[in-house]
Design an enzyme around this catalytic site. Structure first.
Site, PDB file in Angstrom:
ATOM      1  CG  ASP A 193      -2.284  -0.366   0.784  1.00  0.00           C
ATOM      2  OD1 ASP A 193      -3.020   0.295   0.228  1.00  0.00           O
ATOM      3  OD2 ASP A 193      -2.634  -1.700   0.926  1.00  0.00           O
ATOM      4  CG  ASP A 194       1.662   3.076   3.424  1.00  0.00           C
ATOM      5  OD1 ASP A 194       0.326   3.155   2.792  1.00  0.00           O
ATOM      6  OD2 ASP A 194       1.392   2.790   4.552  1.00  0.00           O
ATOM      7  CG  HIS A 195       7.065   3.542   1.816  1.00  0.00           C
ATOM      8  ND1 HIS A 195       6.366   3.439   2.952  1.00  0.00           N
ATOM      9  CD2 HIS A 195       7.660   4.946   1.931  1.00  0.00           C
ATOM     10  CE1 HIS A 195       6.267   4.660   3.918  1.00  0.00           C
ATOM     11  NE2 HIS A 195       6.923   5.478   3.146  1.00  0.00           N
TER      12      HIS A 195
END
Lengths: 728, 728
Positions: free
Chosen positions: A318-320
């Site tokens: 999801d993020d990085h």
């Protein structure tokens, strides 16, 4: 069905220090076999020693803020375009960060601006030569000389990110006050790599009870540029974009590796950046490939350390995640043991479930245990109804899981927030059991599916399987459509225009779907100018293939038409380029058609396309509004085409799409096995165990007939949001 | 006010042989001073001898059908594009006229197809070399060899028109059965010119009682290509297009005159032809100029004959007007004595009234005395209400006439049809008196107008003053807007991008209006890529000018924005190119503004533009829908801009536009003189006679206040569709 396998396992609980009793009680109640920490929470010894698997979160790019502060030249960077400024004289001052959130960015004056930046006259489109502008580094202002009066000027400049975006979001959303701002370091540099590897080794030694290292995630977050005005908090957000991977160091390596150099404008693109919604340029794809190669190589070194420490490595998708590309060919080389995806919808469940080269797949369900949701709406606070939210998300996710399974589910956030919501606590217990039951049935058993594969054709192809741009974008035709597809009993693949040219269209493909607005990556944009693509698609349908076009399929203005496959679709669209040409007056819409058989009442495609017209009398119009066809069928050679003017995910449209797929494939007679009479219910038939799972997607009790392999109807009643399992 | 000047004169009656009594009775009743014939009617001796002026219709291109039949190579021609055909093998046969109305067209195989035609692969966009195709003239089929399989092929070919379009329309509409089909001859040839001049001389001798020769009109009709399918009766219709002026003879002359040659594709343009709605190419403008020069030169020779015969020459500004260009610089050289325009609306009245270089201007009012109207609706037959139709048209036309006068009105068609509609007969009598009264007041007296001029900026500029493309196109923003402007107390001019660059913006101009959709000729299309245009417009507003943008003003995608003047307008539009960029969240719409003061209830702009967003907090939103601004104001430098998302002609919007013009010009304090309180009424103040004419545009009696030169309100009551005249 109440044995331990259904009441425990496959569930990850977010633990919270200070709430040890609650953590352990809920672990028991929800059947958790693993406990995780979250950004902003820690696990106490009591929790860590409770005998459950421990997931520990690590974000390698924000491990050492002291080091980061001491090495700000190793912070991550990105190109920004300053907001346009009108020159009202023969020089103009441009305050680079004006409009941007100054707590997120700092101008990079270390790397020679004349070498790495570009200044543009955005009225003429011309670049300004480097001797005509200068940076005042102290003020962050570029002065452009000899400007043309009344022209707009912008600067493409490099900025360091001095506050890591996810941490910043959590910090601000959860009011962390004066807690230190974490800075993201860039692993492209040997010194940073060394720091990361040494830190990780130490961390692994320091976390003896951790069995699973949950990477959040690798190195580069999706693009998320913030603004300083409350009216423009987010300036640019793109879940798939590579803006944050840029640095002079990396750009030099790229030039060496690929044999040519990129310029700032390759990323800035007139201020539009390289959004996932737009058709990627070949140069940008090269950059993505370059970054992917690096992320996989260095990521693998990190994961090897985890494995060497006897632990498993999971990735949070999801993020990085930028640069990991789970649907790319190198993903398996990362050797992740698990993949965790945060989901609201069925297509996201499929996005996780469909990744190859990773053993364990886990869904992080919503709502997060935060006071407010992603859009600021109340969840775990006054005015929220997290139990109902959870049910609504789950029924969509569940559809996807009937088709492709995952291994685990879990929650995230602050556990103590659930205390005021006992109905949520009850529902998660029920949901956990339901998940385990369905997982057990799906295990090793492939559900009944249509006798043909559906290929979704986009500019991205497989690399962007099951996503458009992160979470659901309501109103984006393809996003709505893949949400329907996620739970339909059909095999789905995602193909690109390059695939068509290089490997052709697979023999198993019965229907190709092209869905989106011109000139998006989803519809295909400039690829429809490629005559080889047009040849292939025309030939394929002429020889018996099925085409479903939604919105502006094959759209780009060229050669006197807008839909480049208008001859196949039997329709085109008037967009003001040929107002003096009259349009064929189609016969009155005739909704009596195989595709329309289960339609009751109005068909709602959301904000669909108008100005559509048929090319001739051989196009059958099934629906229209104000004279503009909304659904048409057209036979072309031995094949068939269906046009829909838009798409919105709904039970009725899901059924309509299901039927359209069979009609386009010329397989109407094969339709009707293992389907439900009631469109609010769906079913999956598992041949090995000879069982049918019937799900109710509505908030009411529903009666339905399940049609079996002889199309005999089996009557079933299913409770609100419920599931029924029939052993045949 | 009941003297003869108001009951007789300025009225042209269509006479009809066989109905002599009716003709003369109505001439008396309606105060006709002239009688005309129509296409399909003749005047008997009794009528011709009644002492009224006689208008006789002559159409020079269909004077001698025997000659035309004997000289089919001298018929008028045009380029057609065959409908696209998919090649499913290595050759393809294209039936050239397939889909076209074969009674209108005949393939021209006389002039070497290899020299004048072009065959295109419309998949690749490539022209097929002439050695790869052949025409079978007997079958009208082109065979293309060595085709690429699955590509689309078309032929640009020359066709003779074997049935003159207006005559064809009248023939078919009025069921003329087996009456001979008239063919249009092309006056470009010396032989045809000779025929025409000799015929005209003879005709003038043969019509001793004719005082006015009404040309219908000169030589080339607007483009009107018919289809053979009831589903596609008209394929292409463009009131301003020059398609019908083409022939190899003329093309050769053009090449000699202009120094370069045009190709078929310059006219066919991928099948879009050269529609007035599209931005004209320089090459096409050259062609128009070439044709205009010829039409004026040869037309003048015809008109000289009329004058030599002691008669006057009037032009009918509707059918074969192409090449005359009444707003062109050569028009006065034609030396017409009168101009007759067929009108439904106010902008058409202005279109006629605004022409320079002609003495007498006359309006042909609607409804025509035909059983059905232009769209097939009943008029003078069961189900029709021609009196009401006439009132509705007249109130709009009348608005225009208060601003700019014409000299005459009249009717057309079959007079006997009025016998069943006595209320129509009554109303025309009343209307005639009203017309004469208003004409008398307007004579030599210029009504009060705003202290600034409004310039409408389009790609066509002055050449297409007061028109978009013939009669009203409902929903076309500019057409709706000029209908409002036609009756507003403001001076209006039409300017082009070339005007801005060559002569600048006039000192009297207070507001520039740019209105239309991208990339139409109305909005301006590619002209907005010209940096000099952007400079001029930016500077002009910065220094105090007013800009009103409607729909997609200054729209073309370039340099990262869509509205090229977004910095001036304060708004731009998302069209799917920058979905990952967030948009400034404007404050809630605040309708309390000078522009909105007379608004009651909903503002209806028709099908307006969505996805609009403001650039920052200095744009004020007055109206919005679903978050998309519909009306905004923005100050830029010393100037101001107003954005409207669309436009529809209505009393409320007319008032809103009137106010927006004053606000944009920064002249709010000058607003309110000689205006009406009731938006269904309007007024014109004539300073010389010190009189106010108040009109009621509604079908109800209306009470209104007329604000005078001190903004004192004078109470007036006006009957339905009525007029009140106040002597001050």
């Amino acid at each position: 069905m109440s044995s331990d396998v259904f009441s425990r396992g496959g569930f990850t609980l977010p633990g919270e220090a200070g709430y040890e009793d609650l953590t352990l009680a809920l672990a028991q109640r929800w059947g958790a076999d693993a406990i995780r920490d979250s950004d902003g929470t820690v696990l106490s010894d009591e929790i860590v020693s409770a005998g459950l698997d421990i997931y520990s979160t690590i974000c390698l790019v924000r491990i050492d803020n002291q080091w980061a502060k001491a090495h700000t030249d190793k912070l991550q960077q990105n190109y920004l375009m300053s907001f346009p400024v009108v020159a009202d004289g023969n020089a103009v001052d441009i305050d680079l960060l004006n409009g941007y959130f100054r707590e997120q960015f700092e101008v990079n004056a270390n790397d020679d601006p004349k070498a790495w930046w570009q200044v543009f006259d955005r009225t003429s489109g011309r670049e300004i030569s480097a001797d005509q502008w200068d940076l005042d580094p102290a003020r962050g202002i570029v002065t452009v000389r000899n400007t043309e009066r009344w022209h707009l000027y912008t600067v493409n400049f490099l900025a360091y990110r001095i506050w890591e975006a996810i941490s910043m979001y959590n910090h601000i959303t959860n009011n962390w006050g004066d807690r230190e701002h974490l800075m993201p370091i860039d692993p492209i540099y040997p010194a940073t790599q060394e720091l990361i590897l040494r830190y990780l080794e130490r961390w692994l030694r320091d976390h003896p009870r951790t069995r699973i290292v949950r990477f959040t995630s690798m190195f580069y977050n999706f693009a998320w540029f913030w603004g300083d005005s409350p009216g423009l908090r987010y300036i640019y957000s793109d879940w798939g974009a590579y803006d944050n991977t840029v640095s002079p160091y990396a750009l030099r390596k790229f030039a060496k590796a690929k044999g040519y150099a990129l310029a700032s404008e390759d990323f800035v693109n007139g201020g539009a950046y390289c959004s996932s919604h737009n058709v990627p340029a070949r140069r940008y794809l090269d950059w993505m490939d370059f970054v992917n190669e690096f992320v996989v190589a260095f990521g693998r070194r990190c994961i090897d350390l985890v494995h060497a420490a006897g632990k498993e490595a999971y990735m949070f998708y999801d993020d990085h995640w930028v640069g990991t590309e789970p649907y790319g060919s190198r993903y398996k080389d990362l050797a992740f043991d698990g993949l965790i995806k945060c989901v609201f919808n069925g297509f996201e469940a499929r996005l996780c479930a469909g990744v190859e080269g990773v053993e364990t797949k886990e869904l992080r369900l919503h709502p997060y245990l935060f006071p407010t949701g992603l859009k600021g709406e109340p969840t775990f606070k006054e005015g929220g109804n997290p139990a109902l939210d959870c049910k609504r998300f789950w029924v969509n996710v569940r559809r996807g899981l009937l088709r492709e399974p995952v291994d685990r589910i879990g929650l995230g956030g602050y556990l103590h927030l659930v205390q005021d919501f006992p109905d949520f606590v009850d529902y998660v217990e029920e949901l956990g059991k339901e998940f385990r039951t369905l997982r057990e049935i799906r295990k090793g058993d492939k559900p009944y599916a249509a006798p043909f594969t559906v290929a979704v054709l986009t500019a991205w192809g497989k690399l962007r399987s099951w996503i458009c741009n992160g979470h659901m974008i309501h109103g984006l035709e393809l996003n709505e459509l893949i949400e329907s597809l996620a739970g339909l009993p059909v095999e789905v693949e995602f193909i690109s225009f390059d695939d068509i040219l290089e490997t052709g269209i697979g023999d198993d493909v019965g229907v190709i779907v092209n869905c989106g607005r011109a000139p998006s990556a989803w519809s295909g944009g400039r690829h429809w100018k490629n005559e080889r693509v047009l040849e292939s698609m025309t030939e394929w349908v002429a020889q018996g293939g099925g085409l479903i076009g939604v919105g502006e399929p094959s759209a780009c203005e060229r050669n006197g038409r807008y839909f480049q496959l208008s001859h196949v679709l039997g329709v085109d669209r008037e967009i003001g380029r040929s107002l003096s040409k009259d349009k064929f007056r189609h016969r009155e819409a005739d909704a009596r058609h195989f595709i329309m058989e289960d339609v009751e009442g109005e068909v709602d495609f959301g904000e669909d396309v108008d100005g559509v017209f048929v090319l001739g009398g051989d196009t059958q119009v099934l629906l229209e509004r104000d004279g503009s066809p909304r659904m048409c069928t057209h036979r072309f050679g031995k094949g068939r085409a269906v046009y829909l003017s838009g798409y919105r995910f709904s039970p009725q449209n899901t059924r309509l799409l299901h039927r359209a797929l069979y009609w386009a494939a010329g397989r109407e007679s094969a339709f009707g096995y293992w389907t439900c009479s009631n469109i609010y219910t769906e079913c999956a038939y598992y041949p090995t165990s000879n069982r049918v799972v019937v799900i109710n997607n509505s908030d009411k009790e529903e009666q339905t007939k399940v049609f079996d392999s002889r199309k005999n109807g089996i009557d079933v009643s299913v409770g609100p949001f419920g599931v029924a399992i029939i052993d045949l």
